[in-house]
Design a protein around this motif. Sequence first.
Motif, PDB file in Angstrom:
ATOM      1  N   LYS A  84      -0.307  -1.447  22.412  1.00 53.91           N
ATOM      2  CA  LYS A  84      -1.641  -2.015  22.616  1.00 53.91           C
ATOM      3  C   LYS A  84      -2.254  -2.284  21.240  1.00 53.91           C
ATOM      4  N   LEU A  85      -3.395  -2.943  21.226  1.00 57.83           N
ATOM      5  CA  LEU A  85      -4.085  -3.223  19.977  1.00 57.83           C
ATOM      6  C   LEU A  85      -4.380  -1.932  19.218  1.00 57.83           C
ATOM      7  N   PHE A  86      -4.778  -0.888  19.944  1.00 58.10           N
ATOM      8  CA  PHE A  86      -5.087   0.399  19.328  1.00 58.10           C
ATOM      9  C   PHE A  86      -3.870   0.970  18.608  1.00 58.10           C
ATOM     10  N   ASP A  87      -2.673   0.796  19.175  1.00 61.63           N
ATOM     11  CA  ASP A  87      -1.446   1.278  18.543  1.00 61.63           C
ATOM     12  C   ASP A  87      -1.201   0.581  17.205  1.00 61.63           C
ATOM     13  N   PHE A  88      -1.425  -0.729  17.173  1.00 63.18           N
ATOM     14  CA  PHE A  88      -1.248  -1.475  15.930  1.00 63.18           C
ATOM     15  C   PHE A  88      -2.280  -1.055  14.884  1.00 63.18           C
ATOM     16  N   VAL A  89      -3.514  -0.827  15.327  1.00 62.85           N
ATOM     17  CA  VAL A  89      -4.571  -0.408  14.396  1.00 62.85           C
ATOM     18  C   VAL A  89      -4.244   0.962  13.804  1.00 62.85           C
ATOM     19  N   ILE A  90      -3.871   1.909  14.654  1.00 68.47           N
ATOM     20  CA  ILE A  90      -3.560   3.256  14.174  1.00 68.47           C
ATOM     21  C   ILE A  90      -2.359   3.234  13.231  1.00 68.47           C
ATOM     22  N   MET A  91      -1.303   2.535  13.609  1.00 70.68           N
ATOM     23  CA  MET A  91      -0.115   2.496  12.752  1.00 70.68           C
ATOM     24  C   MET A  91      -0.409   1.750  11.457  1.00 70.68           C
ATOM     25  N   GLY A  92      -1.193   0.688  11.525  1.00 69.58           N
ATOM     26  CA  GLY A  92      -1.583  -0.025  10.312  1.00 69.58           C
ATOM     27  C   GLY A  92      -2.371   0.878   9.376  1.00 69.58           C
ATOM     28  N   PHE A  93      -3.288   1.656   9.942  1.00 72.69           N
ATOM     29  CA  PHE A  93      -4.069   2.598   9.151  1.00 72.69           C
ATOM     30  C   PHE A  93      -3.166   3.653   8.513  1.00 72.69           C
ATOM     31  N   LEU A  94      -2.246   4.198   9.296  1.00 73.99           N
ATOM     32  CA  LEU A  94      -1.334   5.212   8.760  1.00 73.99           C
ATOM     33  C   LEU A  94      -0.452   4.652   7.638  1.00 73.99           C
ATOM     34  N   LEU A  95       0.121   3.487   7.866  1.00 66.82           N
ATOM     35  CA  LEU A  95       1.011   2.901   6.863  1.00 66.82           C
ATOM     36  C   LEU A  95       0.254   2.497   5.599  1.00 66.82           C
ATOM     37  N   PHE A  96      -0.895   1.854   5.782  1.00 62.12           N
ATOM     38  CA  PHE A  96      -1.674   1.408   4.626  1.00 62.12           C
ATOM     39  C   PHE A  96      -2.226   2.607   3.864  1.00 62.12           C
ATOM     40  N   GLY A  97      -2.704   3.602   4.589  1.00 64.32           N
ATOM     41  CA  GLY A  97      -3.207   4.813   3.946  1.00 64.32           C
ATOM     42  C   GLY A  97      -2.122   5.536   3.171  1.00 64.32           C
ATOM     43  N   THR A  98      -0.939   5.618   3.756  1.00 64.72           N
ATOM     44  CA  THR A  98       0.189   6.247   3.063  1.00 64.72           C
ATOM     45  C   THR A  98       0.552   5.462   1.807  1.00 64.72           C
ATOM     46  N   GLY A  99       0.581   4.153   1.912  1.00 67.46           N
ATOM     47  CA  GLY A  99       0.882   3.324   0.748  1.00 67.46           C
ATOM     48  C   GLY A  99      -0.146   3.500  -0.355  1.00 67.46           C
ATOM     49  N   LEU A 100      -1.420   3.550   0.027  1.00 69.02           N
ATOM     50  CA  LEU A 100      -2.462   3.733  -0.978  1.00 69.02           C
ATOM     51  C   LEU A 100      -2.411   5.118  -1.612  1.00 69.02           C
ATOM     52  N   LEU A 101      -2.116   6.142  -0.804  1.00 65.95           N
ATOM     53  CA  LEU A 101      -1.973   7.485  -1.365  1.00 65.95           C
ATOM     54  C   LEU A 101      -0.814   7.554  -2.353  1.00 65.95           C
ATOM     55  N   CYS A 102       0.293   6.944  -1.999  1.00 66.54           N
ATOM     56  CA  CYS A 102       1.442   6.924  -2.916  1.00 66.54           C
ATOM     57  C   CYS A 102       1.094   6.162  -4.189  1.00 66.54           C
ATOM     58  N   GLU A 103       0.378   5.069  -4.061  1.00 64.98           N
ATOM     59  CA  GLU A 103      -0.051   4.303  -5.226  1.00 64.98           C
ATOM     60  C   GLU A 103      -0.980   5.141  -6.107  1.00 64.98           C
ATOM     61  N   LEU A 104      -1.887   5.875  -5.505  1.00 66.41           N
ATOM     62  CA  LEU A 104      -2.786   6.750  -6.262  1.00 66.41           C
ATOM     63  C   LEU A 104      -1.999   7.811  -7.029  1.00 66.41           C
ATOM     64  N   VAL A 105      -1.012   8.391  -6.373  1.00 64.88           N
ATOM     65  CA  VAL A 105      -0.171   9.400  -7.036  1.00 64.88           C
ATOM     66  C   VAL A 105       0.590   8.766  -8.198  1.00 64.88           C
ATOM     67  N   ILE A 106       1.130   7.580  -7.997  1.00 65.99           N
ATOM     68  CA  ILE A 106       1.863   6.898  -9.069  1.00 65.99           C
ATOM     69  C   ILE A 106       0.961   6.636 -10.267  1.00 65.99           C
ATOM     70  N   ARG A 107      -0.286   6.271 -10.001  1.00 64.68           N
ATOM     71  CA  ARG A 107      -1.211   5.964 -11.095  1.00 64.68           C
ATOM     72  C   ARG A 107      -1.724   7.209 -11.806  1.00 64.68           C
ATOM     73  N   LYS A 108      -1.971   8.288 -11.075  1.00 58.52           N
ATOM     74  CA  LYS A 108      -2.675   9.440 -11.651  1.00 58.52           C
ATOM     75  C   LYS A 108      -1.766  10.573 -12.118  1.00 58.52           C
ATOM     76  N   VAL A 109      -0.647  10.789 -11.455  1.00 61.42           N
ATOM     77  CA  VAL A 109       0.214  11.925 -11.801  1.00 61.42           C
ATOM     78  C   VAL A 109       1.247  11.446 -12.823  1.00 61.42           C
ATOM     79  N   LYS A 110       1.242  12.094 -13.978  1.00 60.87           N
ATOM     80  CA  LYS A 110       2.106  11.643 -15.076  1.00 60.87           C
ATOM     81  C   LYS A 110       3.492  12.286 -15.061  1.00 60.87           C
ATOM     82  N   HIS A 111       3.590  13.503 -14.599  1.00 65.33           N
ATOM     83  CA  HIS A 111       4.877  14.221 -14.604  1.00 65.33           C
ATOM     84  C   HIS A 111       5.732  13.725 -13.436  1.00 65.33           C
TER      85      HIS A 111
END
Length: 96
Positions: free
Chosen positions: A35-62
């Motif tokens: 359903k539309l809700f499934d796409f919204v939730i999965m989009g949020f999860l995937l995009f949020g995960t991608g942004l979190l990984c990007e934040l870690v790549i930018r901020k964590v040096k080790h």
Amino acid sequence: MTTQNKRLMGIVLAVVLILSIPLIAMQFTDEVDWKLFDFVIMGFLLFGTGLLCELVIRKVKHTDYRLGIIAVILIALFLIWAELAVGIFGTPFAES
């Protein structure tokens, strides 16, 4: 375009590509019933995960810490995804 902007564009394109898989599958089979809700939730999860990984790549040096944190983020994504898909833990989120 900077490297950081290219990575953000890559995240958006990856989310769209991943979400297109069930969308296309729904055209050919009744086994996939999102359903539309499934796409919204999965989009949020995937995009949020991608942004979190990007934040870690930018901020964590080790490198070791960076890989460990990203691994934890991906494990959390897969556990949430599995729970929402089939209810492996029996929480109310999975409606099981």
